[in-house]
Scaffold this motif. Structure first.
Motif, PDB file in Angstrom:
ATOM      1  N   SER A 230     -13.195 -12.707 -11.117  1.00 10.17           N
ATOM      2  CA  SER A 230     -11.875 -12.274 -11.575  1.00 10.17           C
ATOM      3  C   SER A 230     -10.814 -13.299 -11.202  1.00 10.17           C
ATOM      4  O   SER A 230     -10.781 -13.804 -10.081  1.00 10.17           O
ATOM      5  N   GLU A 231      -9.937 -13.585 -12.145  1.00  5.59           N
ATOM      6  CA  GLU A 231      -8.836 -14.506 -11.880  1.00  5.59           C
ATOM      7  C   GLU A 231      -7.699 -13.823 -11.121  1.00  5.59           C
ATOM      8  O   GLU A 231      -6.738 -14.461 -10.720  1.00  5.59           O
ATOM      9  N   TYR A 232      -7.810 -12.512 -10.909  1.00  4.75           N
ATOM     10  CA  TYR A 232      -6.764 -11.753 -10.233  1.00  4.75           C
ATOM     11  C   TYR A 232      -7.048 -11.534  -8.747  1.00  4.75           C
ATOM     12  O   TYR A 232      -6.282 -10.866  -8.071  1.00  4.75           O
ATOM     13  N   LYS A 233      -8.146 -12.079  -8.249  1.00  4.47           N
ATOM     14  CA  LYS A 233      -8.538 -11.845  -6.856  1.00  4.47           C
ATOM     15  C   LYS A 233      -7.498 -12.453  -5.913  1.00  4.47           C
ATOM     16  O   LYS A 233      -7.183 -13.632  -5.990  1.00  4.47           O
ATOM     17  N   ASP A 234      -6.962 -11.616  -5.035  1.00 10.16           N
ATOM     18  CA  ASP A 234      -5.954 -12.037  -4.070  1.00 10.16           C
ATOM     19  C   ASP A 234      -6.067 -11.106  -2.866  1.00 10.16           C
ATOM     20  O   ASP A 234      -5.538  -9.995  -2.876  1.00 10.16           O
ATOM     21  N   LEU A 235      -6.784 -11.560  -1.853  1.00 10.39           N
ATOM     22  CA  LEU A 235      -7.053 -10.699  -0.698  1.00 10.39           C
ATOM     23  C   LEU A 235      -5.795 -10.362   0.097  1.00 10.39           C
ATOM     24  O   LEU A 235      -5.719  -9.285   0.693  1.00 10.39           O
ATOM     25  N   ASP A 236      -4.812 -11.247   0.114  1.00  5.69           N
ATOM     26  CA  ASP A 236      -3.571 -10.942   0.812  1.00  5.69           C
ATOM     27  C   ASP A 236      -2.865  -9.754   0.158  1.00  5.69           C
ATOM     28  O   ASP A 236      -2.400  -8.839   0.838  1.00  5.69           O
ATOM     29  N   GLU A 237      -2.795  -9.756  -1.158  1.00  2.00           N
ATOM     30  CA  GLU A 237      -2.195  -8.632  -1.889  1.00  2.00           C
ATOM     31  C   GLU A 237      -3.028  -7.367  -1.719  1.00  2.00           C
ATOM     32  O   GLU A 237      -2.496  -6.278  -1.541  1.00  2.00           O
ATOM     33  N   ALA A 238      -4.349  -7.516  -1.760  1.00  2.00           N
ATOM     34  CA  ALA A 238      -5.239  -6.361  -1.588  1.00  2.00           C
ATOM     35  C   ALA A 238      -5.020  -5.729  -0.220  1.00  2.00           C
ATOM     36  O   ALA A 238      -4.980  -4.496  -0.093  1.00  2.00           O
ATOM     37  N   ARG A 239      -4.868  -6.549   0.811  1.00  2.00           N
ATOM     38  CA  ARG A 239      -4.641  -6.032   2.171  1.00  2.00           C
ATOM     39  C   ARG A 239      -3.394  -5.155   2.205  1.00  2.00           C
ATOM     40  O   ARG A 239      -3.393  -4.060   2.769  1.00  2.00           O
ATOM     41  N   LYS A 240      -2.316  -5.620   1.596  1.00  2.00           N
ATOM     42  CA  LYS A 240      -1.061  -4.864   1.582  1.00  2.00           C
ATOM     43  C   LYS A 240      -1.230  -3.528   0.862  1.00  2.00           C
ATOM     44  O   LYS A 240      -0.751  -2.489   1.328  1.00  2.00           O
ATOM     45  N   LEU A 241      -1.887  -3.568  -0.276  1.00  2.00           N
ATOM     46  CA  LEU A 241      -2.078  -2.350  -1.060  1.00  2.00           C
ATOM     47  C   LEU A 241      -2.984  -1.349  -0.344  1.00  2.00           C
ATOM     48  O   LEU A 241      -2.719  -0.143  -0.352  1.00  2.00           O
ATOM     49  N   ILE A 242      -4.044  -1.834   0.287  1.00  2.00           N
ATOM     50  CA  ILE A 242      -4.959  -0.950   1.008  1.00  2.00           C
ATOM     51  C   ILE A 242      -4.243  -0.323   2.206  1.00  2.00           C
ATOM     52  O   ILE A 242      -4.400   0.872   2.484  1.00  2.00           O
ATOM     53  N   THR A 243      -3.440  -1.104   2.896  1.00  2.00           N
ATOM     54  CA  THR A 243      -2.692  -0.569   4.033  1.00  2.00           C
ATOM     55  C   THR A 243      -1.703   0.500   3.576  1.00  2.00           C
ATOM     56  O   THR A 243      -1.582   1.556   4.212  1.00  2.00           O
ATOM     57  N   ALA A 244      -1.008   0.245   2.466  1.00  2.00           N
ATOM     58  CA  ALA A 244      -0.075   1.239   1.931  1.00  2.00           C
ATOM     59  C   ALA A 244      -0.818   2.504   1.518  1.00  2.00           C
ATOM     60  O   ALA A 244      -0.365   3.626   1.782  1.00  2.00           O
ATOM     61  N   LEU A 245      -1.964   2.343   0.886  1.00  2.00           N
ATOM     62  CA  LEU A 245      -2.781   3.494   0.482  1.00  2.00           C
ATOM     63  C   LEU A 245      -3.238   4.279   1.705  1.00  2.00           C
ATOM     64  O   LEU A 245      -3.170   5.517   1.721  1.00  2.00           O
ATOM     65  N   ALA A 246      -3.680   3.578   2.743  1.00  2.00           N
ATOM     66  CA  ALA A 246      -4.136   4.256   3.964  1.00  2.00           C
ATOM     67  C   ALA A 246      -3.004   5.062   4.585  1.00  2.00           C
ATOM     68  O   ALA A 246      -3.211   6.201   5.028  1.00  2.00           O
TER      69      ALA A 246
ATOM     70  N   ASP B 166     -12.353  -9.251   9.552  1.00  2.00           N
ATOM     71  CA  ASP B 166     -11.494  -8.755  10.620  1.00  2.00           C
ATOM     72  C   ASP B 166     -12.352  -8.069  11.677  1.00  2.00           C
ATOM     73  O   ASP B 166     -13.421  -7.546  11.381  1.00  2.00           O
ATOM     74  N   GLU B 167     -11.841  -8.046  12.895  1.00  2.00           N
ATOM     75  CA  GLU B 167     -12.489  -7.281  13.964  1.00  2.00           C
ATOM     76  C   GLU B 167     -12.434  -5.800  13.577  1.00  2.00           C
ATOM     77  O   GLU B 167     -11.497  -5.372  12.900  1.00  2.00           O
ATOM     78  N   PRO B 168     -13.405  -5.006  14.013  1.00  2.00           N
ATOM     79  CA  PRO B 168     -13.339  -3.562  13.735  1.00  2.00           C
ATOM     80  C   PRO B 168     -12.011  -2.971  14.217  1.00  2.00           C
ATOM     81  O   PRO B 168     -11.565  -3.254  15.331  1.00  2.00           O
ATOM     82  N   GLY B 169     -11.384  -2.219  13.355  1.00  2.00           N
ATOM     83  CA  GLY B 169     -10.092  -1.622  13.661  1.00  2.00           C
ATOM     84  C   GLY B 169      -8.911  -2.484  13.249  1.00  2.00           C
ATOM     85  O   GLY B 169      -7.768  -2.038  13.292  1.00  2.00           O
ATOM     86  N   GLN B 170      -9.167  -3.727  12.836  1.00  2.00           N
ATOM     87  CA  GLN B 170      -8.092  -4.650  12.462  1.00  2.00           C
ATOM     88  C   GLN B 170      -8.015  -4.898  10.955  1.00  2.00           C
ATOM     89  O   GLN B 170      -7.156  -5.634  10.502  1.00  2.00           O
ATOM     90  N   GLY B 171      -8.908  -4.298  10.195  1.00  2.00           N
ATOM     91  CA  GLY B 171      -8.912  -4.477   8.748  1.00  2.00           C
ATOM     92  C   GLY B 171      -7.746  -3.742   8.100  1.00  2.00           C
ATOM     93  O   GLY B 171      -7.006  -3.003   8.761  1.00  2.00           O
ATOM     94  N   PRO B 172      -7.586  -3.927   6.807  1.00  2.00           N
ATOM     95  CA  PRO B 172      -6.462  -3.289   6.120  1.00  2.00           C
ATOM     96  C   PRO B 172      -6.519  -1.764   6.216  1.00  2.00           C
ATOM     97  O   PRO B 172      -7.537  -1.158   5.913  1.00  2.00           O
ATOM     98  N   GLY B 173      -5.422  -1.194   6.681  1.00  2.00           N
ATOM     99  CA  GLY B 173      -5.311   0.263   6.771  1.00  2.00           C
ATOM    100  C   GLY B 173      -6.012   0.887   7.950  1.00  2.00           C
ATOM    101  O   GLY B 173      -5.876   2.089   8.194  1.00  2.00           O
ATOM    102  N   GLU B 174      -6.762   0.098   8.721  1.00  2.00           N
ATOM    103  CA  GLU B 174      -7.546   0.675   9.815  1.00  2.00           C
ATOM    104  C   GLU B 174      -6.679   1.150  10.972  1.00  2.00           C
ATOM    105  O   GLU B 174      -7.136   1.952  11.776  1.00  2.00           O
ATOM    106  N   LYS B 175      -5.430   0.723  11.032  1.00  2.00           N
ATOM    107  CA  LYS B 175      -4.547   1.278  12.061  1.00  2.00           C
ATOM    108  C   LYS B 175      -4.225   2.732  11.756  1.00  2.00           C
ATOM    109  O   LYS B 175      -3.833   3.495  12.622  1.00  2.00           O
TER     110      LYS B 175
END
Length: 128
Positions: free
Chosen positions: A59-75, A112-121
């Motif tokens: 996918s040309e839309y892959k952007d892990l930095d953006e995905a991290r933000k969205l997953i954290t917001a979803l969490a 990421d270390e366990p507990g440090q991934g997107p939304g894991e807080k």
């Protein structure tokens, strides 16, 4: 050529109508909170999936930095609203969130270390 021979411009004869804000406000007030929350969650879920590149291979839309933000917001949204929207609505959102968190871990070159991934807080560590 005279002015009378020019075709009439129908847009010039009518002023643009302004939106009926009272009706729009009334319409949104009729939508149950659970529907608004789940709709926003599904949009965050979908956007994160696309940014993880889950929409198609290479996918040309892959952007892990953006995905991290969205997953954290979803969490944050799912965690905060779970008691308000009932388990019936929260459970599928939690499942989707966990799937995204695992897909993020898999897509990361340096996990990421366990507990440090997107939304894991908000959700706690996510394991496969």
């Amino acid at each position: 050529m005279t002015d009378a021979s020019l075709p009439a411009d129908p847009a010039a004869d009518t002023a643009p109508e302004s939106p009926d804000y009272d009706a729009m406000t009334r319409d949104i007030a009729d939508v149950p909170a659970v529907e608004v929350i789940t709709t926003v969650a599904v949009h965050l879920l979908s956007a994160a999936a696309v940014n993880l590149g889950l929409d198609k291979p290479d996918s040309e839309y892959k952007d892990l930095d953006e995905a991290r933000k969205l997953i954290t917001a979803l969490a944050g949204l799912v965690t905060a609203s779970a008691t308000e929207i009932s388990s019936f609505h929260a459970a599928p959102l939690r499942d989707g969130l966990k799937s995204l968190q695992l897909a993020f871990r898999e897509a990361s070159v340096v996990p990421d270390e366990p507990g440090q991934g997107p939304g894991e807080k908000f959700t706690g560590p996510v394991f496969g």
